[in-house]
Design a protein around this motif. Structure first.
Motif, PDB file in Angstrom:
ATOM      1  N   TYR A  77       0.824  -1.197   0.000  1.00  0.00           N
ATOM      2  CA  TYR A  77       0.000   0.000   0.000  1.00  0.00           C
ATOM      3  C   TYR A  77       0.867   1.260   0.000  1.00  0.00           C
ATOM      4  O   TYR A  77       1.733   1.438   0.860  1.00  0.00           O
ATOM      5  CB  TYR A  77      -0.932  -0.004   1.211  1.00  0.00           C
ATOM      6  N   LEU A  78       0.616   2.131  -0.973  1.00  0.00           N
ATOM      7  CA  LEU A  78       1.368   3.367  -1.121  1.00  0.00           C
ATOM      8  C   LEU A  78       0.795   4.424  -0.183  1.00  0.00           C
ATOM      9  O   LEU A  78      -0.339   4.868  -0.358  1.00  0.00           O
ATOM     10  CB  LEU A  78       1.286   3.843  -2.570  1.00  0.00           C
ATOM     11  N   LEU A  79       1.578   4.837   0.797  1.00  0.00           N
ATOM     12  CA  LEU A  79       1.094   5.792   1.796  1.00  0.00           C
ATOM     13  C   LEU A  79       1.490   7.226   1.478  1.00  0.00           C
ATOM     14  O   LEU A  79       0.979   8.161   2.094  1.00  0.00           O
ATOM     15  CB  LEU A  79       1.628   5.412   3.182  1.00  0.00           C
ATOM     16  N   ASP A  80       2.405   7.416   0.559  1.00  0.00           N
ATOM     17  CA  ASP A  80       2.845   8.753   0.161  1.00  0.00           C
ATOM     18  C   ASP A  80       2.872   8.791  -1.366  1.00  0.00           C
ATOM     19  O   ASP A  80       3.822   8.308  -1.990  1.00  0.00           O
ATOM     20  CB  ASP A  80       4.233   9.047   0.742  1.00  0.00           C
ATOM     21  N   VAL A  81       1.836   9.339  -1.948  1.00  0.00           N
ATOM     22  CA  VAL A  81       1.695   9.335  -3.408  1.00  0.00           C
ATOM     23  C   VAL A  81       1.711  10.769  -3.921  1.00  0.00           C
ATOM     24  O   VAL A  81       0.795  11.548  -3.654  1.00  0.00           O
ATOM     25  CB  VAL A  81       0.392   8.628  -3.839  1.00  0.00           C
ATOM     26  N   SER A  82       2.772  11.106  -4.646  1.00  0.00           N
ATOM     27  CA  SER A  82       2.885  12.426  -5.255  1.00  0.00           C
ATOM     28  C   SER A  82       3.637  12.287  -6.574  1.00  0.00           C
ATOM     29  O   SER A  82       4.243  11.249  -6.862  1.00  0.00           O
ATOM     30  CB  SER A  82       3.627  13.394  -4.327  1.00  0.00           C
TER      31      SER A  82
END
Length: 224
Positions: A77-82
């Motif tokens: 799970y990607l918790l920091d997506v930018s």
């Protein structure tokens, strides 16, 4: 090693040589980690031609699917997506995750084995209109205790693709300003809206599936 609740902040290895969408790990010394150079960050493609942005969007949705459902039964799970956490290969145009510091790894086999409360209930991530860049709402406890979760679809749609995506003073997401015939059709906007902020129960799961298929179709047709 996975924790007893089936979750781990990735000490596990998911090498690019085995098809995982991460930069290739070269080595480490102390707190320093070396990975291969992949290419320019995704942000540099924000104003690229529509055909390129459409292909990148399809790849991002494919990454969301791969990290959510795979034969190894690990959910990442990607918790920091930018836009800064992804890069695009200069030769092959392949999207790669270049900052995997905030990735949560859930062992679905262990979750099924331990059967925590509501482990088999589908979990819908809550849309968070926090009016900030790279905004995500999530519960690590829930991500670590469910086997069917829409978090990655939510993260990619809200923070990168849809009208809710904001970064460096811009808004509109990677799929901003589609060609007139696509905008008039309305399907793309509807799928992006449902994927980011679903109006139906479990709507994001279905919207993400249809969005992947629709983007693949557009890529094949090379709509201009």
């Amino acid at each position: 090693m996975a924790a007893s609740n089936g979750c781990n902040v990735p000490a596990l290895s998911f090498p690019s040589d085995e098809g995982w969408p991460f930069a290739k790990y070269l080595g480490a010394c102390g707190r320093m980690v070396a990975v291969n150079y992949v290419g320019e960050e995704l942000w540099s493609y924000f104003s690229a031609p529509w055909e390129k942005r459409m292909d990148l969007a399809w790849q991002l949705m494919e990454i969301a699917e791969q990290l959510t459902n795979n034969d190894f039964e690990f959910a990442l799970y990607l918790l920091d997506v930018s836009f800064d956490n992804f890069a695009v290969g200069p030769r092959d145009g392949k999207v790669i995750i270049v900052d995997a510091e905030n990735v949560l790894v859930a062992d679905k086999k262990l979750i099924k084995q331990n059967k925590p409360e509501n482990w088999d209930a589908w979990y819908e991530s809550k849309f968070d209109d926090c009016d900030k860049e790279a905004c995500l709402s999530f519960s690590k406890e829930i991500l670590c205790s469910r086997t069917t979760v829409d978090h990655n679809y939510y993260a990619i749609c809200q923070n990168l693709l849809s009208k809710h995506a904001t970064w460096r003073g811009t808004s509109g997401g990677l799929l901003h300003d589609p060609p007139a015939e696509i905008a008039k059709d309305g399907r793309l906007e509807a799928l992006l809206d449902e994927c980011a902020n679903p109006k139906k129960r479990y709507g994001r799961f279905q919207a993400a599936k249809e969005l992947r298929e629709y983007l693949a179709q557009l890529n094949n047709n090379n709509v201009r």
